[in-house]
Design an enzyme around this catalytic site. Structure first.
Site, PDB file in Angstrom:
ATOM      1  N   HIS A 172       0.852  -1.194   0.000  1.00  0.00           N
ATOM      2  CA  HIS A 172       0.000   0.000   0.000  1.00  0.00           C
ATOM      3  C   HIS A 172       0.889   1.247   0.000  1.00  0.00           C
ATOM      4  CE1 HIS A 172      -2.995   2.951   1.093  1.00  0.00           C
ATOM      5  NE2 HIS A 172      -3.925   2.053   0.802  1.00  0.00           N
ATOM      6  N   GLU A 228      -3.899   1.727  -7.421  1.00  0.00           N
ATOM      7  CA  GLU A 228      -4.302   2.871  -6.609  1.00  0.00           C
ATOM      8  C   GLU A 228      -3.423   4.077  -6.924  1.00  0.00           C
ATOM      9  OE1 GLU A 228      -6.527   1.351  -2.962  1.00  0.00           O
ATOM     10  OE2 GLU A 228      -4.417   1.435  -2.395  1.00  0.00           O
TER      11      GLU A 228
END
Ligand code: PEP
Length: 230
Positions: free
Chosen positions: A98, A154
């Site tokens: 992430h 993302e």
């Protein structure tokens, strides 16, 4: 028609008691659909609660997920949580890579690849978050069995900003990812997805679902999002 995988990444939010309320509201309110598979990634402190609750409510399948894992296996690593510990909670998938881990914890591609290896050793599927094609390449170069990996694209500019990425741009990035990770790979989109912003992505077959941060912290917002996908 796509079956969408929608993952609630609570990040550093929710306590044991707010998570209890979240789960109660979810099971009371959500109208399940064959077209959606739900995952919940709580903090480690709420993992046991989520795991027990999901197992008790087996008629509405939910995937138990983790937000992170140690790159170490077992032993003298204070504060770490290992893949073998996640396994006992029934964790099927774990987010790695992430951008917040990369930014605030200096996680490099090498560290992320170590985590992927740890997870695969315990048959937990990595959900690898990427924002650049170079990050995808770094994983692919390690020679992992690509059929065991799942992905979330993302873009940094879209995460937590309220500015979701242009769906055409997302679809074209996912197409270039497919060349590297295979046509059958599961690739989610993440970045300011809400009940209000999700619809345009549904027109693109490349999008297999959504990794949801902000709009997953409150159960009612998450359920609105799920219902708006139908
Ligand atoms: C995320 O951090 O994975 C994410 C998608 O966050 P948000 O939905 O808040 O943009």
């Amino acid at each position: 028609m796509n079956k969408y995988w929608v993952v609630a990444n609570w990040k550093l939010n929710n306590t044991y008691s707010t998570a209890e309320e979240w789960l109660r509201f979810f099971y009371d309110t959500y109208t399940p659909s064959d077209r959606i598979s739900v995952g919940i990634a709580p903090s480690f402190t709420e993992l046991g609660l989520v795991s027990h609750t999901v197992k008790r409510n087996a008629d509405l399948p939910v995937q138990i997920m983790a937000q992170d894992v140690s790159r170490f296996n077992v032993g003298k690593y204070t504060g770490e949580v290992g893949a073998f510990q996640l396994l006992e909670h029934g964790v099927s998938h774990c987010i790695v890579g992430h951008s917040e881990r990369r930014q605030y914890f200096n996680e490099s591609n090498d560290v992320i690849n170590e985590k992927i290896e740890r997870l695969l050793n315990y048959d937990i599927t990595p959900l690898i978050a990427v924002s650049e094609i170079e990050q995808v390449q770094s994983v692919c170069e390690k020679g992992f069995d690509l059929s065991r990996l799942t992905w979330a694209y993302e873009p940094i500019s879209a995460i937590g900003t309220g500015n979701p990425a242009d769906p055409h741009v997302v679809a074209s990035f996912l197409k270039s990812m497919n060349h590297l990770v295979g046509e059958d790979a599961y690739i989610l989109y993440g970045g300011s997805v809400t009940a209000e912003t999700v619809k345009p992505y549904l027109a693109f077959e490349q999008v297999d679902g959504f990794l949801v941060g902000g709009a997953s912290v409150k159960a009612n917002e998450f359920i609105d999002l799920l219902h708006s996908i139908l």
